[in-house]
Design a protein around this motif. Structure first.
Motif, PDB file in Angstrom:
ATOM      1  N   GLU A  51      54.139  50.928  38.745  1.00  0.00           N
ATOM      2  CA  GLU A  51      52.966  50.671  39.026  1.00  0.00           C
ATOM      3  C   GLU A  51      52.480  49.391  38.930  1.00  0.00           C
ATOM      4  O   GLU A  51      51.453  48.972  39.585  1.00  0.00           O
ATOM      5  CB  GLU A  51      52.072  51.359  37.760  1.00  0.00           C
ATOM      6  N   PHE A  52      53.223  48.376  38.504  1.00  0.00           N
ATOM      7  CA  PHE A  52      53.212  47.014  38.650  1.00  0.00           C
ATOM      8  C   PHE A  52      52.903  46.618  39.995  1.00  0.00           C
ATOM      9  O   PHE A  52      52.042  46.144  40.536  1.00  0.00           O
ATOM     10  CB  PHE A  52      54.382  46.175  38.073  1.00  0.00           C
ATOM     11  N   GLU A  53      53.863  47.122  40.952  1.00  0.00           N
ATOM     12  CA  GLU A  53      53.879  46.680  42.316  1.00  0.00           C
ATOM     13  C   GLU A  53      52.782  47.408  42.959  1.00  0.00           C
ATOM     14  O   GLU A  53      52.048  46.986  43.961  1.00  0.00           O
ATOM     15  CB  GLU A  53      55.308  46.659  42.966  1.00  0.00           C
ATOM     16  N   ARG A  54      52.541  48.759  42.612  1.00  0.00           N
ATOM     17  CA  ARG A  54      51.474  49.726  43.283  1.00  0.00           C
ATOM     18  C   ARG A  54      50.114  49.044  43.214  1.00  0.00           C
ATOM     19  O   ARG A  54      49.184  49.120  43.998  1.00  0.00           O
ATOM     20  CB  ARG A  54      51.424  51.079  42.683  1.00  0.00           C
ATOM     21  N   LEU A  55      49.852  48.249  42.127  1.00  0.00           N
ATOM     22  CA  LEU A  55      48.418  47.671  41.896  1.00  0.00           C
ATOM     23  C   LEU A  55      48.375  46.360  42.738  1.00  0.00           C
ATOM     24  O   LEU A  55      47.280  45.779  42.834  1.00  0.00           O
ATOM     25  CB  LEU A  55      48.526  47.195  40.409  1.00  0.00           C
ATOM     26  N   VAL A  56      49.471  45.848  43.127  1.00  0.00           N
ATOM     27  CA  VAL A  56      49.224  44.428  43.747  1.00  0.00           C
ATOM     28  C   VAL A  56      48.145  44.383  45.006  1.00  0.00           C
ATOM     29  O   VAL A  56      47.231  43.488  44.937  1.00  0.00           O
ATOM     30  CB  VAL A  56      50.495  44.027  44.522  1.00  0.00           C
ATOM     31  N   PRO A  57      47.943  45.581  45.946  1.00  0.00           N
ATOM     32  CA  PRO A  57      46.814  45.297  47.007  1.00  0.00           C
ATOM     33  C   PRO A  57      45.478  45.359  46.136  1.00  0.00           C
ATOM     34  O   PRO A  57      44.597  44.778  46.688  1.00  0.00           O
ATOM     35  CB  PRO A  57      47.241  46.305  47.894  1.00  0.00           C
ATOM     36  N   PHE A  58      45.593  46.104  45.157  1.00  0.00           N
ATOM     37  CA  PHE A  58      44.184  46.229  44.677  1.00  0.00           C
ATOM     38  C   PHE A  58      43.662  44.987  43.665  1.00  0.00           C
ATOM     39  O   PHE A  58      42.656  44.577  43.907  1.00  0.00           O
ATOM     40  CB  PHE A  58      44.459  47.456  43.602  1.00  0.00           C
ATOM     41  N   ILE A  59      44.679  44.722  42.857  1.00  0.00           N
ATOM     42  CA  ILE A  59      44.237  43.533  42.036  1.00  0.00           C
ATOM     43  C   ILE A  59      44.039  42.239  42.797  1.00  0.00           C
ATOM     44  O   ILE A  59      43.283  41.295  42.675  1.00  0.00           O
ATOM     45  CB  ILE A  59      45.250  43.275  40.921  1.00  0.00           C
ATOM     46  N   GLY A  60      44.987  41.960  43.922  1.00  0.00           N
ATOM     47  CA  GLY A  60      45.039  41.048  44.559  1.00  0.00           C
ATOM     48  C   GLY A  60      43.722  41.023  45.571  1.00  0.00           C
ATOM     49  O   GLY A  60      43.477  39.592  46.012  1.00  0.00           O
ATOM     50  N   ASN A  61      43.101  42.119  45.986  1.00  0.00           N
ATOM     51  CA  ASN A  61      41.933  42.042  46.859  1.00  0.00           C
ATOM     52  C   ASN A  61      40.615  42.440  45.963  1.00  0.00           C
ATOM     53  O   ASN A  61      39.753  42.339  46.753  1.00  0.00           O
ATOM     54  CB  ASN A  61      42.021  42.735  47.857  1.00  0.00           C
ATOM     55  N   TRP A  66      40.532  39.827  40.481  1.00  0.00           N
ATOM     56  CA  TRP A  66      41.809  38.873  41.087  1.00  0.00           C
ATOM     57  C   TRP A  66      42.551  37.883  40.152  1.00  0.00           C
ATOM     58  O   TRP A  66      43.673  37.484  40.088  1.00  0.00           O
ATOM     59  CB  TRP A  66      41.133  37.964  42.158  1.00  0.00           C
ATOM     60  N   TRP A  67      41.766  37.496  38.965  1.00  0.00           N
ATOM     61  CA  TRP A  67      41.954  36.619  37.925  1.00  0.00           C
ATOM     62  C   TRP A  67      43.309  37.154  37.202  1.00  0.00           C
ATOM     63  O   TRP A  67      43.693  36.314  36.551  1.00  0.00           O
ATOM     64  CB  TRP A  67      41.135  36.020  37.259  1.00  0.00           C
ATOM     65  N   LEU A  68      43.490  38.475  36.980  1.00  0.00           N
ATOM     66  CA  LEU A  68      44.479  39.197  36.281  1.00  0.00           C
ATOM     67  C   LEU A  68      45.702  38.622  36.388  1.00  0.00           C
ATOM     68  O   LEU A  68      46.519  38.426  35.474  1.00  0.00           O
ATOM     69  CB  LEU A  68      44.285  40.511  36.207  1.00  0.00           C
ATOM     70  N   TYR A  69      46.148  38.509  37.780  1.00  0.00           N
ATOM     71  CA  TYR A  69      47.511  37.828  37.880  1.00  0.00           C
ATOM     72  C   TYR A  69      47.677  36.480  37.516  1.00  0.00           C
ATOM     73  O   TYR A  69      48.621  36.145  36.810  1.00  0.00           O
ATOM     74  CB  TYR A  69      47.858  38.053  39.442  1.00  0.00           C
ATOM     75  N   PRO A  70      46.863  35.441  37.794  1.00  0.00           N
ATOM     76  CA  PRO A  70      47.149  34.220  37.278  1.00  0.00           C
ATOM     77  C   PRO A  70      46.908  34.120  35.743  1.00  0.00           C
ATOM     78  O   PRO A  70      47.872  33.447  35.344  1.00  0.00           O
ATOM     79  CB  PRO A  70      45.701  33.317  37.847  1.00  0.00           C
ATOM     80  N   VAL A  71      46.213  34.789  34.981  1.00  0.00           N
ATOM     81  CA  VAL A  71      46.193  34.884  33.650  1.00  0.00           C
ATOM     82  C   VAL A  71      47.534  35.402  32.989  1.00  0.00           C
ATOM     83  O   VAL A  71      48.043  35.164  32.047  1.00  0.00           O
ATOM     84  CB  VAL A  71      44.793  35.474  33.224  1.00  0.00           C
ATOM     85  N   PHE A  72      47.874  36.837  33.532  1.00  0.00           N
ATOM     86  CA  PHE A  72      48.716  37.905  32.862  1.00  0.00           C
ATOM     87  C   PHE A  72      50.029  37.826  33.648  1.00  0.00           C
ATOM     88  O   PHE A  72      51.059  38.420  32.835  1.00  0.00           O
ATOM     89  CB  PHE A  72      48.070  39.126  32.461  1.00  0.00           C
ATOM     90  N   GLY A  76      52.003  41.998  33.036  1.00  0.00           N
ATOM     91  CA  GLY A  76      50.682  41.676  31.930  1.00  0.00           C
ATOM     92  C   GLY A  76      49.475  42.356  32.449  1.00  0.00           C
ATOM     93  O   GLY A  76      48.560  42.646  31.766  1.00  0.00           O
ATOM     94  N   ALA A  77      49.183  42.043  33.914  1.00  0.00           N
ATOM     95  CA  ALA A  77      47.906  42.518  34.301  1.00  0.00           C
ATOM     96  C   ALA A  77      47.718  44.220  34.187  1.00  0.00           C
ATOM     97  O   ALA A  77      46.796  44.647  33.980  1.00  0.00           O
ATOM     98  CB  ALA A  77      47.711  42.104  35.770  1.00  0.00           C
ATOM     99  N   SER A  78      49.224  44.694  34.440  1.00  0.00           N
ATOM    100  CA  SER A  78      49.267  46.361  34.413  1.00  0.00           C
ATOM    101  C   SER A  78      49.029  46.711  33.143  1.00  0.00           C
ATOM    102  O   SER A  78      48.071  47.515  32.661  1.00  0.00           O
ATOM    103  CB  SER A  78      50.575  46.769  35.118  1.00  0.00           C
TER     104      SER A  78
END
Length: 168
Positions: A51-61, A66-72, A76-78
Motif C-alpha cells: 500500500e505504501f507504493e500504491r498511495l504514491v500517485p494519490f498522495i503525490g498529487n 502532498w505534505w505527508l511525504y516530506p513530513v513522514f 509513515g504517511a501510510s
C-alpha cells in the motif's frame, strides 16, 4: 383516494412495511455501519508495504495531502492515514451511542473525502485523451470517483448527528 391510502393497498408497499425495511432511522444506521466497515478495511491496508507504493500517485498529487511525504516518508504517511481512518471509523462507531463522538467522526470523514476528491483534477493521465479527454476517466480517477459519494455520505452523517444532538 389519497396517495397514502392508495399506497397502503399496494401489496409491495405492505410487504416492505412488514419487513422492517421502512423502519425509522434504518437508513441512518446502515449508512453509519457501512462507513465504519469501510474505514476499518481501508485503514487496515495502510499497514502493508504494497500500500505504501500504491498511495504514491494519490498522495503525490493531492493538493491537500502532498505534505505527508516530506513530513513522514512513504511508510509513515501510510501509517498516518491508517491511524486516521481507524480513528474516524472508531468515532463513527461510537456515534451509535454518543452524538458528539459521532460528529467528530463525521467531521473527520468529511475532511478525508474532501482531501481525496481534490486529487481528481490533479491526477496525471486521469482522462483518456484517445476517448476525447474529460469525462472519459482512466487510471486512478475512477477509483477516486467513489469518494464523491463517500463525501456526500459523510456530510449526511454529520448533518444527522448535529440535528439529532440539537433535538436531544
Amino acid at each position: 383516494m389519497s396517495a397514502i391510502a392508495s399506497t397502503t393497498h399496494n401489496p409491495l408497499v405492505r410487504a416492505l412495511q412488514k419487513s422492517g425495511l421502512l423502519a425509522e432511522d434504518l437508513d441512518y444506521h446502515v449508512v453509519r455501519a457501512s462507513m465504519v466497515i469501510m474505514f476499518l478495511f481501508f485503514g487496515y491496508q495502510k499497514w502493508f508495504p504494497y500500500e505504501f507504493e500504491r498511495l504514491v500517485p494519490f498522495i503525490g498529487n493531492g493538493p491537500l495531502i502532498w505534505w505527508l511525504y516530506p513530513v513522514f516518508g512513504h511508510a509513515g504517511a501510510s501509517y498516518f492515514l491508517g491511524v486516521s481512518e481507524w480513528t474516524f471509523g472508531t468515532l463513527l462507531f461510537a456515534g451509535f451511542w454518543n452524538r458528539p463522538l459521532g460528529i467528530l467522526g463525521a467531521l473527520g470523514s468529511t475532511g478525508t473525502f474532501i482531501a481525496t476528491v481534490t486529487i481528481i483534477p490533479f491526477m496525471p493521465d486521469g482522462w483518456d485523451v484517445a476517448a476525447g479527454g474529460f469525462p472519459a476517466m482512466t487510471g486512478n480517477v475512477p477509483f477516486l470517483m467513489k469518494d464523491v459519494v463517500l463525501l456526500a455520505v459523510s456530510f449526511y452523517l454529520l448533518r444527522q448527528d448535529v440535528v439529532r444532538l440539537i433535538r436531544q
